[in-house]
Design an enzyme around this catalytic site. Structure first.
Site, PDB file in Angstrom:
ATOM      1  N   HIS A 255       0.879  -1.175   0.000  1.00  0.00           N
ATOM      2  CA  HIS A 255       0.000   0.000   0.000  1.00  0.00           C
ATOM      3  C   HIS A 255       0.915   1.222   0.000  1.00  0.00           C
ATOM      4  O   HIS A 255       1.587   1.505   0.992  1.00  0.00           O
ATOM      5  CB  HIS A 255      -0.879  -0.053   1.249  1.00  0.00           C
ATOM      6  CG  HIS A 255      -2.069   0.847   1.204  1.00  0.00           C
ATOM      7  ND1 HIS A 255      -3.094   0.678   0.297  1.00  0.00           N
ATOM      8  CD2 HIS A 255      -2.402   1.935   1.954  1.00  0.00           C
ATOM      9  CE1 HIS A 255      -4.011   1.617   0.489  1.00  0.00           C
ATOM     10  NE2 HIS A 255      -3.607   2.392   1.485  1.00  0.00           N
TER      11      HIS A 255
ATOM     12  N   LYS B   1     -10.182   6.328  -3.834  1.00  0.00           N
ATOM     13  CA  LYS B   1      -9.220   7.375  -3.467  1.00  0.00           C
ATOM     14  C   LYS B   1      -7.858   6.914  -3.940  1.00  0.00           C
ATOM     15  O   LYS B   1      -7.473   5.758  -3.703  1.00  0.00           O
ATOM     16  CB  LYS B   1      -9.303   7.549  -1.949  1.00  0.00           C
ATOM     17  CG  LYS B   1      -8.104   8.100  -1.239  1.00  0.00           C
ATOM     18  CD  LYS B   1      -8.550   8.627   0.124  1.00  0.00           C
ATOM     19  CE  LYS B   1      -7.498   8.477   1.191  1.00  0.00           C
ATOM     20  NZ  LYS B   1      -7.888   9.072   2.474  1.00  0.00           N
TER      21      LYS B   1
ATOM     22  N   LYS C 113      -3.769   7.380  -3.880  1.00  0.00           N
ATOM     23  CA  LYS C 113      -2.687   7.939  -3.083  1.00  0.00           C
ATOM     24  C   LYS C 113      -1.626   8.463  -4.031  1.00  0.00           C
ATOM     25  O   LYS C 113      -1.050   7.666  -4.804  1.00  0.00           O
ATOM     26  CB  LYS C 113      -2.101   6.845  -2.188  1.00  0.00           C
ATOM     27  CG  LYS C 113      -3.022   6.444  -1.056  1.00  0.00           C
ATOM     28  CD  LYS C 113      -3.142   7.590  -0.089  1.00  0.00           C
ATOM     29  CE  LYS C 113      -3.680   7.153   1.249  1.00  0.00           C
ATOM     30  NZ  LYS C 113      -3.811   8.284   2.160  1.00  0.00           N
TER      31      LYS C 113
ATOM     32  N   ASP D  60      -5.517  11.656  -2.539  1.00  0.00           N
ATOM     33  CA  ASP D  60      -4.937  12.055  -1.255  1.00  0.00           C
ATOM     34  C   ASP D  60      -3.439  12.258  -1.468  1.00  0.00           C
ATOM     35  O   ASP D  60      -2.726  11.309  -1.803  1.00  0.00           O
ATOM     36  CB  ASP D  60      -5.180  10.979  -0.196  1.00  0.00           C
ATOM     37  CG  ASP D  60      -4.766  11.432   1.192  1.00  0.00           C
ATOM     38  OD1 ASP D  60      -4.236  12.558   1.325  1.00  0.00           O
ATOM     39  OD2 ASP D  60      -4.985  10.663   2.155  1.00  0.00           O
TER      40      ASP D  60
ATOM     41  N   GLU E 111      -7.507  15.696  -1.262  1.00  0.00           N
ATOM     42  CA  GLU E 111      -7.229  15.552   0.177  1.00  0.00           C
ATOM     43  C   GLU E 111      -5.806  15.986   0.495  1.00  0.00           C
ATOM     44  O   GLU E 111      -4.846  15.528  -0.128  1.00  0.00           O
ATOM     45  CB  GLU E 111      -7.454  14.082   0.567  1.00  0.00           C
ATOM     46  CG  GLU E 111      -7.232  13.789   2.036  1.00  0.00           C
ATOM     47  CD  GLU E 111      -7.720  12.389   2.426  1.00  0.00           C
ATOM     48  OE1 GLU E 111      -8.496  11.783   1.653  1.00  0.00           O
ATOM     49  OE2 GLU E 111      -7.308  11.913   3.498  1.00  0.00           O
TER      50      GLU E 111
ATOM     51  N   ASP F  69      -7.222  16.776   6.031  1.00  0.00           N
ATOM     52  CA  ASP F  69      -7.012  15.556   6.834  1.00  0.00           C
ATOM     53  C   ASP F  69      -5.968  15.839   7.922  1.00  0.00           C
ATOM     54  O   ASP F  69      -6.335  16.224   9.046  1.00  0.00           O
ATOM     55  CB  ASP F  69      -6.619  14.386   5.931  1.00  0.00           C
ATOM     56  CG  ASP F  69      -6.472  13.092   6.724  1.00  0.00           C
ATOM     57  OD1 ASP F  69      -6.793  13.084   7.920  1.00  0.00           O
ATOM     58  OD2 ASP F  69      -6.034  12.063   6.157  1.00  0.00           O
TER      59      ASP F  69
ATOM     60  N   LYS G 156     -11.252  11.357  12.174  1.00  0.00           N
ATOM     61  CA  LYS G 156     -10.594  10.093  12.557  1.00  0.00           C
ATOM     62  C   LYS G 156     -10.537  10.033  14.074  1.00  0.00           C
ATOM     63  O   LYS G 156     -10.028  10.977  14.697  1.00  0.00           O
ATOM     64  CB  LYS G 156      -9.168  10.013  11.985  1.00  0.00           C
ATOM     65  CG  LYS G 156      -9.117   9.962  10.466  1.00  0.00           C
ATOM     66  CD  LYS G 156      -7.708   9.838   9.904  1.00  0.00           C
ATOM     67  CE  LYS G 156      -7.783   9.823   8.386  1.00  0.00           C
ATOM     68  NZ  LYS G 156      -6.479   9.839   7.726  1.00  0.00           N
TER      69      LYS G 156
ATOM     70  N   GLU H 286     -14.187   5.895   4.583  1.00  0.00           N
ATOM     71  CA  GLU H 286     -13.126   5.034   4.025  1.00  0.00           C
ATOM     72  C   GLU H 286     -12.800   3.930   5.035  1.00  0.00           C
ATOM     73  O   GLU H 286     -11.639   3.608   5.241  1.00  0.00           O
ATOM     74  CB  GLU H 286     -11.890   5.878   3.710  1.00  0.00           C
ATOM     75  CG  GLU H 286     -11.337   6.629   4.917  1.00  0.00           C
ATOM     76  CD  GLU H 286     -10.113   7.491   4.618  1.00  0.00           C
ATOM     77  OE1 GLU H 286      -9.834   7.792   3.454  1.00  0.00           O
ATOM     78  OE2 GLU H 286      -9.440   7.872   5.602  1.00  0.00           O
TER      79      GLU H 286
HETATM   80  C1  MUC Z   1      -4.917   9.000   5.040  1.00  0.00           C
HETATM   81  O1  MUC Z   1      -4.095   9.900   5.066  1.00  0.00           O
HETATM   82  O2  MUC Z   1      -6.019   9.295   4.636  1.00  0.00           O
HETATM   83  C2  MUC Z   1      -6.637   6.448   4.714  1.00  0.00           C
HETATM   84  C3  MUC Z   1      -6.812   5.635   3.655  1.00  0.00           C
HETATM   85  C4  MUC Z   1      -5.559   5.214   3.218  1.00  0.00           C
HETATM   86  O3  MUC Z   1      -5.285   4.472   2.281  1.00  0.00           O
HETATM   87  O4  MUC Z   1      -4.627   5.788   3.984  1.00  0.00           O
HETATM   88  C5  MUC Z   1      -5.254   6.455   5.054  1.00  0.00           C
HETATM   89  C6  MUC Z   1      -4.561   7.638   5.551  1.00  0.00           C
HETATM   90 MG    MG Z   2      -5.529  11.366   4.206  1.00  0.00          MG
END
Ligand code: MUC
Ligand code: MG
Length: 372
Positions: A21, A166, A168, A197, A223, A248, A272, A326
């Site tokens: 991941h 989402k 990354k 994000d 994000e 976030d 969170k 999420e």
């Molecule tokens: C984040 O920063 O959002 C949430 C989903 C994911 O894949 O990582 C987290 C952390």
């Molecule tokens: Mg995030």
């Protein structure tokens, strides 16, 4: 005699992920959870979880510091205290220990789980009652490979598992990242909502360049494009673009939320429990957002089933969130340490039933995955 907290045990539990991941600051092949088992004098056990991402890569608490700080400083503040006044116990922890929000969240979860079991109520019922018992859940595409991400998204859509994704980004140069995102959006078309994000990886001028392309490509939410402490920059980006910004890392708790609102931020907040020190803290932030017309999003630090269930009980007490949730953490892991995993169905997840969190540990699995 009133019930008291008798003993608090913490365990480091390492579970492999189903695939690497990849985030802007680390690539995870394993998730480490700190599991809290809190025993009370009436024989009830409360469960909690404190989890972060990539050791110290994501934030100032690591799994090892969470465990050590609970064992050394926080547990002694609770052991011997009456079990049933969670507000007083939270205040006691906050009076004597600064920061350590993930550790405090794990302990508060264990207190609420025990209190719910004691009273025969779910945690959401303890908090006033359930407004939604099926919550939408997105999936994060983070294999680091465009073709693999598209295949993964297609499969999730077909399975009716997830229809929001989402991505990354932030680990690669901005042009490469936005090409990757645009290719995925083009492949999925109108069947899916695609968000990104950046996990703080860009400076403001890079963000302006990247977000313009992402907005044109039909990306729905951006994000944390810039550093957590750059509140003024985030406000400028929110004002500049039509695509909304999701704060976030910039918004830990109600105080951060208030600062952003007073600074003129519009968009959404990622809630969170781990950032806000637990369910009560995160609900305070949610209420600030609601009062200010900021959209809500149920966020995760990729917790396993216990932490995810705790978050679900909190989100269940809120009206439907504008950006969904999420809460897919358990699906990223190869195995689970609970008897009955959460039920992911119809692009979302069901709130677990039963007293407290509604979660039972699988002792064999727990022993197997606990760090020796
Ligand atoms: C984040 O920063 O959002 C949430 C989903 C994911 O894949 O990582 C987290 C952390
Ligand atoms: Mg995030």
């Amino acid at each position: 005699m009133s019930t008291v907290i008798q003993h608090i045990e913490t365990l480091l539990v390492d579970l492999p992920t189903i695939r690497p991941h990849k985030l802007s600051m680390t690539t995870m092949a394993c998730q480490t959870m700190v599991i809290v088992r809190m025993r009370h004098s009436d024989g009830i056990e409360g469960l909690g979880e404190g989890t972060t991402i990539g050791g110290l890569a994501y934030g100032p608490e690591s799994p090892e510091s969470i465990k050590r700080n609970i064992d050394t400083y926080l547990a002694p503040l609770l052991v011997g205290q009456p079990s049933n006044n969670v507000h007083q116990l939270r205040a006691r922890l906050n009076r004597h220990a600064r920061g350590n929000m993930i550790a405090k969240s794990a302990l508060e979860t264990a207190l609420l789980d025990a209190q719910g079991k004691r009273l025969g109520l779910s945690v959401a019922e303890l908090l006033g009652g359930v407004r939604q018992d099926h919550l939408p859940v997105l999936w994060t595409l983070a294999s680091g490979d465009t073709a693999k991400d598209i295949d993964e998204a297609m499969l999730r859509l077909e399975q009716r598992r997830h229809c929001d994704f989402k991505l990354k980004i932030g680990a690669n140069p901005v042009d490469q990242d936005v090409r990757h995102v645009a290719a995925i959006k083009e492949a999925l078309g109108d069947r899916a909502s695609v968000r990104v994000d950046v996990n703080q990886a860009w400076d403001e001028s890079t963000a302006v360049r990247g977000i313009q392309v992402l907005q044109d490509a039909g990306i729905e939410l951006i994000e944390q494009p810039i550093g957590a402490r750059e509140h003024a920059g985030l406000v400028r980006l929110a004002n500049r673009f039509n695509v909304p910004m999701l704060a976030d890392e910039a918004v830990q708790d109600a105080r951060d939320g208030l600062d952003l609102v007073c600074g003129g931020f519009s968009g959404a907040f990622a809630l969170k429990i781990a950032k806000s020190g637990g369910i009560y803290g995160v609900l305070e932030l949610a209420h600030v957002a609601q009062a200010a017309g900021i959209g809500l999003y149920g966020g995760t630090l990729l917790e396993g089933t216990i932490g995810t269930a705790a978050s679900l009980h909190a989100w269940a007490t809120l009206p439907a969130m504008a950006w969904g949730t999420e809460m897919f953490g358990p699906l990223l892991l190869q195995d689970d340490i609970v008897v009955t995993p959460l039920n992911y169905t119809e692009f979302g997840v069901e709130l677990p039933k039963g007293a407290g969190l509604g979660i039972t540990l699988d002792e064999d699995k727990l022993a197997h995955y606990s760090r020796k």
